[in-house]
Write an enzyme that holds these catalytic residues in place. Structure first.
Site, PDB file in Angstrom:
ATOM      1  N   LYS A  53      18.764  -8.140 -19.984  1.00 46.96           N
ATOM      2  CA  LYS A  53      19.304  -9.193 -19.372  1.00 46.96           C
ATOM      3  C   LYS A  53      18.678  -9.784 -18.108  1.00 46.96           C
ATOM      4  O   LYS A  53      18.345 -10.754 -17.909  1.00 46.96           O
ATOM      5  CB  LYS A  53      20.565  -9.425 -19.678  1.00 46.96           C
ATOM      6  CG  LYS A  53      20.955  -9.676 -21.025  1.00 46.96           C
ATOM      7  CD  LYS A  53      22.680  -9.201 -21.343  1.00 46.96           C
ATOM      8  CE  LYS A  53      22.966  -9.187 -22.794  1.00 46.96           C
ATOM      9  NZ  LYS A  53      24.471  -8.637 -23.198  1.00 46.96           N
ATOM     10  N   GLN A  97      30.100  -7.708 -20.967  1.00 48.50           N
ATOM     11  CA  GLN A  97      29.394  -6.931 -22.025  1.00 48.50           C
ATOM     12  C   GLN A  97      30.640  -6.196 -22.730  1.00 48.50           C
ATOM     13  O   GLN A  97      31.360  -5.524 -22.437  1.00 48.50           O
ATOM     14  CB  GLN A  97      28.345  -5.978 -21.352  1.00 48.50           C
ATOM     15  CG  GLN A  97      27.637  -4.975 -22.519  1.00 48.50           C
ATOM     16  CD  GLN A  97      26.726  -5.910 -23.346  1.00 48.50           C
ATOM     17  OE1 GLN A  97      26.103  -6.983 -22.465  1.00 48.50           O
ATOM     18  NE2 GLN A  97      26.188  -5.486 -24.403  1.00 48.50           N
ATOM     19  N   ASP A 120      28.388 -16.814 -23.688  1.00 48.50           N
ATOM     20  CA  ASP A 120      28.207 -15.969 -25.064  1.00 48.50           C
ATOM     21  C   ASP A 120      28.750 -16.579 -26.076  1.00 48.50           C
ATOM     22  O   ASP A 120      28.557 -16.340 -27.354  1.00 48.50           O
ATOM     23  CB  ASP A 120      29.028 -14.686 -24.776  1.00 48.50           C
ATOM     24  CG  ASP A 120      28.265 -13.460 -24.735  1.00 48.50           C
ATOM     25  OD1 ASP A 120      27.544 -13.358 -25.207  1.00 48.50           O
ATOM     26  OD2 ASP A 120      29.114 -12.422 -23.991  1.00 48.50           O
TER      27      ASP A 120
END
Ligand code: GUN
Length: 295
Positions: A53, A97, A120
């Site tokens: 990422k 995460q 997200d």
């Protein structure tokens, strides 16, 4: 005859080129999109996702704010860290995460992220908007799958889609996106899971099979009709002593045999993976653009 490979890397690259020019335009207006990534603990798979990422952000010109924290962080400390990022004008997107260590309540963490920075798409407000068909940040992996299908000219309207897997990150949101009354949807969707009776009967009548079960060989050649479009969301590490790193990655689909029957198929790696990160960059740029429009 072997099916055509859907090249996730190539589709992701062309989408990232478009994002690069949107970032350049924002920078001319004095706005650099910023993505904060918070990684708790030392799970090796999570570390490699997060590295990928960060590299991708750099590639398109997004500022990457990296926060690697010890697994011993308290929930309160993590919530305070998120609040700092919520209030930081340099940050347009926040990603924590998953999975998190057991002592941290995932729901409390996801609720703490400002919905305007929830790139997200996991905040209940964004999930609610998605279900209702309103504009929102869409979860990256399922959004990437939809984009891949569209870029490959797969007809969604009226298609019979079977999704294998009902996770909150992939199966459930993907089913929602594909049933929306929109050019990105209009499909008839069945979601199968570990309690489904006769999985094969469902996959057999599907025009599109999407495997997101997290288990190798969930979809085998005998389970599909000829001409099916097959999307493999699985990423599984299999021990392999012939590889320097000791493992190799496989999806949820028995790729070698299924590709002989499918009309199109995604490989692992190089299929859905690069699309997931691209949609994260996409959401971050969208967020920076709406921030820029407000200021
Ligand atoms: N862990 C596995 N996939 C994801 C994802 O898309 N977002 C976050 N935050 N964590 C993940």
């Amino acid at each position: 005859m072997a099916g055509k490979l859907i090249d996730g890397k190539a589709i992701a690259k062309s989408m990232r080129e478009q994002l690069k020019s949107r970032v350049a335009k924002l920078k001319k207006q004095g706005v650099t999109p910023g993505l904060a990534v918070i990684l708790v603990g030392d799970d090796p798979a999570s570390h490699s996702y997060v590295r990928a990422k960060e590299r991708a952000c750099e590639n398109v010109g997004i500022y990457s704010d990296d926060n690697r924290v010890d697994a011993g962080i308290t929930q309160q400390e993590l919530l305070e860290m998120i609040e700092d990022k919520n209030n930081d004008p340099k940050i347009n997107g926040i990603l924590v995460q998953l999975p998190l260590p057991e002592h941290i309540d995932e729901t409390a963490v996801l609720l703490a992220i400002s919905p305007e920075k929830d790139v997200d798409g996991f905040h209940p407000i964004n999930i609610g908007k998605m279900v209702a068909g309103k504009k929102s940040f869409l979860p990256c992996t399922p959004h990437g799958v939809v984009q891949m299908l569209l870029h490959s000219d797969v007809t969604l309207e009226g298609a019979d889609v079977v999704i294998v897997g009902r996770s909150n990150i992939v199966g459930k949101p993907l089913a929602n996106m594909l049933i929306q009354k929109a050019p990105t949807g209009n499909a008839t969707v069945t979601v199968c899971h570990t309690r489904t009776k006769k999985l094969s009967e469902h996959t057999h009548r599907a025009d599109i099979v999407i495997a997101a079960a997290g288990k190798p060989n969930t979809v085998t050649a005998d389970m599909i009709k000829s001409g099916t479009v097959v999307i493999d969301v699985g990423v599984n590490r299999i021990d392999d002593t012939s590889r320097e790193r000791g493992y190799r990655l496989v999806g949820d689909v028995d790729f070698e045999k299924v590709k002989e029957k499918a009309s199109m198929i995604t490989p692992v790696p190089g299929g859905v993976g690069p699309m997931t990160i691209t949609m994260l960059l996409y959401n971050t740029v969208e967020s920076a653009e709406s921030f820029s429009a407000k200021t």
